[in-house]
Design a protein around this motif. Structure first.
Motif, PDB file in Angstrom:
ATOM      1  N   ILE A  56       0.840  -1.210   0.000  1.00  0.00           N
ATOM      2  CA  ILE A  56       0.000   0.000   0.000  1.00  0.00           C
ATOM      3  C   ILE A  56       0.874   1.259   0.000  1.00  0.00           C
ATOM      4  N   GLU A  57       1.916   1.257   0.851  1.00  0.00           N
ATOM      5  CA  GLU A  57       2.782   2.447   0.931  1.00  0.00           C
ATOM      6  C   GLU A  57       3.531   2.684  -0.381  1.00  0.00           C
ATOM      7  N   ILE A  58       4.024   1.599  -0.983  1.00  0.00           N
ATOM      8  CA  ILE A  58       4.760   1.752  -2.251  1.00  0.00           C
ATOM      9  C   ILE A  58       3.832   2.300  -3.331  1.00  0.00           C
ATOM     10  N   VAL A  59       2.643   1.726  -3.438  1.00  0.00           N
ATOM     11  CA  VAL A  59       1.702   2.152  -4.487  1.00  0.00           C
ATOM     12  C   VAL A  59       1.296   3.611  -4.282  1.00  0.00           C
ATOM     13  N   LEU A  60       0.911   3.953  -3.051  1.00  0.00           N
ATOM     14  CA  LEU A  60       0.439   5.325  -2.795  1.00  0.00           C
ATOM     15  C   LEU A  60       1.561   6.354  -2.968  1.00  0.00           C
ATOM     16  N   HIS A  61       2.785   6.012  -2.517  1.00  0.00           N
ATOM     17  CA  HIS A  61       3.901   6.952  -2.697  1.00  0.00           C
ATOM     18  C   HIS A  61       4.244   7.125  -4.177  1.00  0.00           C
ATOM     19  N   SER A  62       4.142   6.041  -4.943  1.00  0.00           N
ATOM     20  CA  SER A  62       4.413   6.142  -6.382  1.00  0.00           C
ATOM     21  C   SER A  62       3.367   7.033  -7.054  1.00  0.00           C
ATOM     22  N   LEU A  63       2.100   6.809  -6.695  1.00  0.00           N
ATOM     23  CA  LEU A  63       1.029   7.639  -7.267  1.00  0.00           C
ATOM     24  C   LEU A  63       1.218   9.110  -6.887  1.00  0.00           C
ATOM     25  N   MET A  64       1.615   9.330  -5.658  1.00  0.00           N
ATOM     26  CA  MET A  64       1.820  10.711  -5.200  1.00  0.00           C
ATOM     27  C   MET A  64       2.964  11.377  -5.965  1.00  0.00           C
ATOM     28  N   ALA A  65       4.039  10.618  -6.217  1.00  0.00           N
ATOM     29  CA  ALA A  65       5.178  11.173  -6.943  1.00  0.00           C
ATOM     30  C   ALA A  65       4.776  11.540  -8.373  1.00  0.00           C
ATOM     31  N   VAL A  66       3.961  10.688  -8.990  1.00  0.00           N
ATOM     32  CA  VAL A  66       3.518  10.967 -10.366  1.00  0.00           C
ATOM     33  C   VAL A  66       2.563  12.160 -10.384  1.00  0.00           C
ATOM     34  N   ALA A  67       1.605  12.152  -9.449  1.00  0.00           N
ATOM     35  CA  ALA A  67       0.604  13.229  -9.422  1.00  0.00           C
ATOM     36  C   ALA A  67       1.212  14.566  -9.011  1.00  0.00           C
ATOM     37  N   GLY A  68       2.336  14.512  -8.293  1.00  0.00           N
ATOM     38  CA  GLY A  68       2.919  15.750  -7.779  1.00  0.00           C
ATOM     39  C   GLY A  68       3.954  16.379  -8.691  1.00  0.00           C
ATOM     40  N   ARG A  69       4.034  15.912  -9.939  1.00  0.00           N
ATOM     41  CA  ARG A  69       5.012  16.499 -10.865  1.00  0.00           C
ATOM     42  C   ARG A  69       4.744  17.985 -11.060  1.00  0.00           C
ATOM     43  N   ARG A  70       5.827  18.730 -11.217  1.00  0.00           N
ATOM     44  CA  ARG A  70       5.676  20.175 -11.426  1.00  0.00           C
ATOM     45  C   ARG A  70       5.153  20.446 -12.835  1.00  0.00           C
ATOM     46  N   LYS A  71       4.789  21.713 -13.070  1.00  0.00           N
ATOM     47  CA  LYS A  71       4.224  22.078 -14.372  1.00  0.00           C
ATOM     48  C   LYS A  71       5.212  21.821 -15.511  1.00  0.00           C
ATOM     49  N   ASP A  72       6.522  21.949 -15.208  1.00  0.00           N
ATOM     50  CA  ASP A  72       7.523  21.720 -16.261  1.00  0.00           C
ATOM     51  C   ASP A  72       7.861  20.230 -16.420  1.00  0.00           C
ATOM     52  N   GLY A  73       7.134  19.371 -15.684  1.00  0.00           N
ATOM     53  CA  GLY A  73       7.330  17.931 -15.826  1.00  0.00           C
ATOM     54  C   GLY A  73       8.414  17.356 -14.934  1.00  0.00           C
ATOM     55  N   SER A  74       9.094  18.211 -14.153  1.00  0.00           N
ATOM     56  CA  SER A  74      10.168  17.725 -13.295  1.00  0.00           C
ATOM     57  C   SER A  74       9.593  17.032 -12.060  1.00  0.00           C
ATOM     58  N   GLU A  75      10.457  16.284 -11.399  1.00  0.00           N
ATOM     59  CA  GLU A  75      10.050  15.530 -10.221  1.00  0.00           C
ATOM     60  C   GLU A  75       9.639  16.475  -9.088  1.00  0.00           C
ATOM     61  N   PRO A  76       8.700  16.045  -8.229  1.00  0.00           N
ATOM     62  CA  PRO A  76       8.371  16.871  -7.063  1.00  0.00           C
ATOM     63  C   PRO A  76       9.559  16.922  -6.098  1.00  0.00           C
ATOM     64  N   ASP A  77       9.604  17.988  -5.305  1.00  0.00           N
ATOM     65  CA  ASP A  77      10.704  18.179  -4.370  1.00  0.00           C
ATOM     66  C   ASP A  77      10.549  17.193  -3.207  1.00  0.00           C
ATOM     67  N   GLN A  78      11.377  16.154  -3.204  1.00  0.00           N
ATOM     68  CA  GLN A  78      11.218  15.105  -2.187  1.00  0.00           C
ATOM     69  C   GLN A  78      12.219  15.233  -1.054  1.00  0.00           C
TER      70      GLN A  78
END
Lengths: 146, 75
Positions: A56-78
């Motif tokens: 559950i944690e892996i799936v939700l964190h992966s979804l959050m990382a994808v959904a949290g991409r910045r407008k320029d497509g870069s990774e969210p600040d983790q």
């Protein structure tokens, strides 16, 4: 509400821990009164619960990382910064107190019961409780500030 | 929300720096945008190191960024 990656991660951990381990402890303490309550009753359940929470944690964190991409497509600040670390430390101090209390209570419980599995589950219960309090305290400090 | 005793002019300084975004300041200082938001709202007092880094970004002395108003209790 403007949440950092770390704060969202804490929310995921809090909700998944409460739901998954809540289910586990309801099942375990339902069986606690049975005379044949023992290792095999809870071990299989515990293994399933651990696997479930990891998935559950892996799936939700992966979804959050994808959904949290910045407008320029870069990774969210983790990254974690000094505020994250300070909140983590403050919360861990409170959680440590709860865990210590639980361990002492469990040790004292040996006087009243010689069921090792029950004792182990009581210690686990206080460990999970301390984790939940830690997550909740982190979220409190993130929202209120200090 | 709990406010710290330290006030700041980061919002004004960002405006004078060509409307610098909170994310841009966060990237320069090496913290998250949420930490800059918390500092601006006086909900978090940064470490001395981060405070100096913020002042350096705006090329101003530290006391122009952060102020510690007298409480009137000191003689």
């Amino acid at each position: 509400m403007n949440l950092s990656f770390t704060e969202k991660s804490v929310w995921i951990s809090l909700v998944s821990t409460v739901l998954v381990y809540g289910y586990y402890f309801v099942r375990v303490f339902e069986q606690a009164g049975n005379p044949d309550f023992g290792t095999m009753n809870t071990l299989g359940l515990f293994v399933r619960v651990v696997i479930a929470i990891v998935v559950i944690e892996i799936v939700l964190h992966s979804l959050m990382a994808v959904a949290g991409r910045r407008k320029d497509g870069s990774e969210p600040d983790q990254r974690k910064d000094e505020r994250d670390n300070l909140i983590d430390l403050k919360s861990a101090r409170i959680a440590y107190g709860i865990l210590g209390f639980g361990v002492v209570c469990s040790a004292g419980g040996v006087l009243f019961s010689d069921n090792a599995v029950l004792m182990a589950n009581i210690i686990l219960f206080f460990f999970i409780l301390s984790e939940v309090v830690k997550f909740a305290t982190q979220l409190f400090y993130y929202r209120r500030g200090f | 929300m709990a406010k710290t005793a330290i006030e700041n002019c980061i919002r004004t300084l960002r405006f004078h720096a060509g409307e610098m975004t909170q994310q841009a300041l966060a990237d320069k200082v090496g913290v998250t945008r949420q930490t800059i938001i918390a500092i601006e709202a006086a909900r978090y007092s940064p470490s001395l190191e981060v405070a100096f880094q913020i002042a350096e970004v705006f090329q101003v002395p530290l006391e122009e960024v952060f102020q510690y108003p007298s409480t009137g209790t000191a003689d």
